[in-house]
Structure formats: structure tokens, C-alpha cells
Scaffold this active site. Sequence first.
Site, PDB file in Angstrom:
ATOM      1  CG  HIS A  22      11.565 -11.716 -14.240  1.00 45.71           C
ATOM      2  ND1 HIS A  22      12.845 -11.298 -14.286  1.00 45.71           N
ATOM      3  CD2 HIS A  22      11.100 -10.979 -13.155  1.00 45.71           C
ATOM      4  CE1 HIS A  22      13.185 -10.502 -13.450  1.00 45.71           C
ATOM      5  NE2 HIS A  22      12.035 -10.375 -12.890  1.00 45.71           N
ATOM      6  CG  ASP A 120      15.407 -13.471 -15.414  1.00 43.67           C
ATOM      7  OD1 ASP A 120      15.988 -12.612 -15.409  1.00 43.67           O
ATOM      8  OD2 ASP A 120      14.294 -13.505 -15.553  1.00 43.67           O
ATOM      9  CD  GLN A 355      -1.837  -3.648 -16.914  1.00 39.75           C
ATOM     10  OE1 GLN A 355      -1.858  -4.067 -15.843  1.00 39.75           O
ATOM     11  NE2 GLN A 355      -0.384  -3.382 -17.417  1.00 39.75           N
ATOM     12  CG  HIS A 370       4.648  -1.431  -9.800  1.00 40.19           C
ATOM     13  ND1 HIS A 370       3.977  -1.268 -11.020  1.00 40.19           N
ATOM     14  CD2 HIS A 370       5.326  -2.753  -9.955  1.00 40.19           C
ATOM     15  CE1 HIS A 370       4.155  -2.440 -11.652  1.00 40.19           C
ATOM     16  NE2 HIS A 370       4.923  -3.282 -11.089  1.00 40.19           N
ATOM     17  CB  SER A 375       2.464  -1.202 -15.591  1.00 40.97           C
ATOM     18  OG  SER A 375       2.237  -2.319 -15.379  1.00 40.97           O
ATOM     19  CD  GLN A 395       8.249  -1.725  -7.962  1.00 40.33           C
ATOM     20  OE1 GLN A 395       7.617  -1.094  -7.076  1.00 40.33           O
ATOM     21  NE2 GLN A 395       8.021  -2.831  -8.134  1.00 40.33           N
TER      22      GLN A 395
END
Length: 473
Positions: A22, A120, A355, A370, A375, A395
Site C-alpha cells: 500500500h 486507505d 525486482q 501471488h 507484481s 488474490q
Amino acid sequence: MAKNNGDGKLHVAMLPWLAFGHLIPYLELAKLMATKGHKISFISTPKNIHRLPPIPKTLTPFINFIKIDLPKVKDLPENAESTKDLPFNKVKYLKIANDGLQKPIQDFLKTSSPNWIIYDFATYWLGSLASELGIRTAFFSVFPAVMLGFLGPPNVLIHGDPDNNDNDNTIIIKRPKWVSFETQVRPSLYQLTRWGHYNSDGENMSDVYRLGATVDGCDAVFVRSSFEFEPDWLNLVKRLYKKPVIPVGFLPSTSDTKDDDININNNDSSWLVTKQWLDKQEKGSVVYIAFGSEAKPSQYELTQLALGIELCGLPFYWVLIDQRGASDEEVIKLPIGFEERMCGRGVVCREWAPQFKILSHDSVGGLLIHSGMSSVIQGFQLGKPLVLLPFSAEQDLNATYLVEKKLACMVPRDVDGSFEPESLADSLSLVIVKEEGNMYRDKAKEMMSLFGNRDIQDQCLDELLHFLSTSIK
């Protein structure tokens, strides 16, 4: 009451949930708004702010990091300030501590008077607090519209579905009555049970309630998505929420911020060693494996993963979280001899990894992830095909939507959540090597023009800023 500046620039406060999945998207959105000259007050705890990636020097005059200490809470381990620092069963104490920020947040809003505060799902109490001070509020969802739409309108989130009086999970795994179009999107019963285990306790508000109260109490909802990606679901969320719902784009990584991962040591020396290894691999052959900063496999899942990775025969780079903070007593372990057998063929990294740089390398042929949106976005931004292994109900929703759109392949699981090493190996070989998997590789390349499209992102930003500017009192 907040007022617009004479130069037309806004002052926007931002308060993300204490999880790096987040914090990073919130920071990306903050940087985009700052590039247009708007002032941002980015609020979090000292440790989390220290762990954020550095912002470009050109933006430092516009982004002010506001450090607020978390209150002490019984059973919350010392120095735990994000979900990354905690095992699953102790995240509820982080939420309780987060609820203790109401007074310092109120004091900040009184003295700073931002035009907007973007917050949030966890801080469900913020809407009414800011409204009393004449400050406009927006909930920024890092989750895509498919999740928000599936879960339903605020009244269902807050009070429950009246058609589900018996709390029967078999009802929610069907298409909800408020979803008017045909879809195969749904969580598995196994993931619902697992997710409910971590949210059903008397010590804390449930995540579903927090989300419902947050949506109910805000003036607008911003979603990390675009109409090009999920038009039906975004339109559904607009209808269910009965308030402005604005996609902010995917917030893709940019050339000057390629390492916006959780670089705890702000040290990229490991990249040189990693690049040397990647340079030795064949083009498009390496599987990049990572499950975000929060998802930690069970011991059973880890063992099956390792056996499946070994079985597929492909080279791999695996970012493995085997412990969530010092208080996590359930340290998972790879099968005996796995790393010795895989020496040279694969890398197991237990620390931060760059990454985006790794995924940008030509030798990486696909991702095993996931289904977390960060990602997914990075993979598609770089045209890499995806193999999905969800670890939570949220997910699952992302994964089933991607599978429905034929954008990714999901590892088959039985009704109890179990999966075979052979199934994992077959999924990886299909997507990365086999001719039958060309559709996934072709789709991933097609998605580059959507997920990495700066024009779409710029348009979303312009529409967002127009809304923010014209909606202040």
C-alpha cells in the site's frame, strides 16, 4: 476549512495502510501529483518512512514526509510498524495501533488544513473526522475494481448480506446478486476459510467492515486501475458506491524510479552479483518467483513449491520470505538438500531484491507470483507472462479475473488448497517454454501497451487532478 492556494496548487495529505503493498503505490501517486507542482504531506510511521525508496531530488520541495509514532499496544511486538514485521496472527494488533492514530491525525489536519486527505481502507474512522474540519476525503484502493465490485456495496460490507444469514461461505463463492454480468471471478472456499481465520476475532474490526465504513464515509473513491483493463467492474463499483469513482491508472515504474521495491538498506550492491548470474542464462528461460512482502507460504506450500520448481527444470530466481519479523515463530524451511541440488541452476534470495531490474533482464521468461497487483503490473509492463498461485481470497479474485481474460495461467489447486509439484511444474513449462503457451506470452506482450502506457497514465492523472481541483469547497 481548507482553501485553494492562490496559484491553483493543491495541498494533499496521504495516509496509506501500514503495508508496503500500500505504501509504495501511495508514494507513486504522490510523486505523480508532485510533478505537477502540488504539495503532498505523506503520513506514516518513522520506520516505514525510513524504508521507503528515495524520491527524485526534483520532487523533494513538494513532498513532505510526516512521521507519526504508533501508540503502544499490548501484544504488538516492539518496532513492528508494518505487516512485513509481523506474522499473520499479529497483524490485528497493528490495526488496533493504527486506530490509535486518530488524535495525532486530527491534530495534523487542524494545523495543516490540506485540501484533501487520501486514505486507505484501514482508517475507516477518518472520513467523519476530516469532514468535521471541512477537509475533502478520498479512499484510494490499491486493490482493483474487480475486488471492490465482488465484495459489494457499503451497506453489505458493514452489515452483511441479508441473504446470507447463516454465514454460509458457499453463497459468496457464487456470483453475487449485485453483479449483473456473467463472470467466473470468485474466491475459492479454501481461501475464504483461510482469510476468515485471520479476520474473525473479537479484538478488532474486520477488514470487510473497515472497507465498508471507509467507502461510506469518503467523498470519492480512487482505484489503481483503468477502464481499458476492467470496464465492467469499474462501472459496477460506480453504481454500487453512488459516488465518484476515478481510476488513477496503474502507476507503472518509471525510468528514474525502477527500484521502488522495499529496499530496506538502500543498498543495490547485490544487483551486480545478480546481473552476472542472469547474464549467464538463456534468453527467456528464467522463472522469477516472489509473493510480495506479506504472503508467506505454509510449510506444506513451500515444500510443494520447491519440489515443483525442481521438477520443471527451468532456471529460477526465488525471493523467499521464510519469516515475517522477529516475532514470527513459524520459520518455514526448504526441503533438505534443495539449495545444494539447485546450486548454479537457481538463486534463493532471502533479502530485498531489485525486482524491476531483475524482471527487465532478457533472461527472465516469466513470473510465478501471488496475483498481487504490483507484481502483475510490473510483469505486464515488461511483457512477461504470469503463472499465478494466490495465497488469499483477494488474490484469488485478481487471479480468476486474469484467467477469465486469458491473460495468465493459475496453478490448479484441490478444494482443500493442496496442489501437486507436477501441476506447478506443468504450469511453469506451459507458460515459459511450451508452444501451447504462446497465447500467454503473446498476451503479456500485448499488455505492455496498456500497463506501461504513459499516455494512459498521464490522462488518468490529469482527470484525477481536475477532479481534486474542482471539487474542493
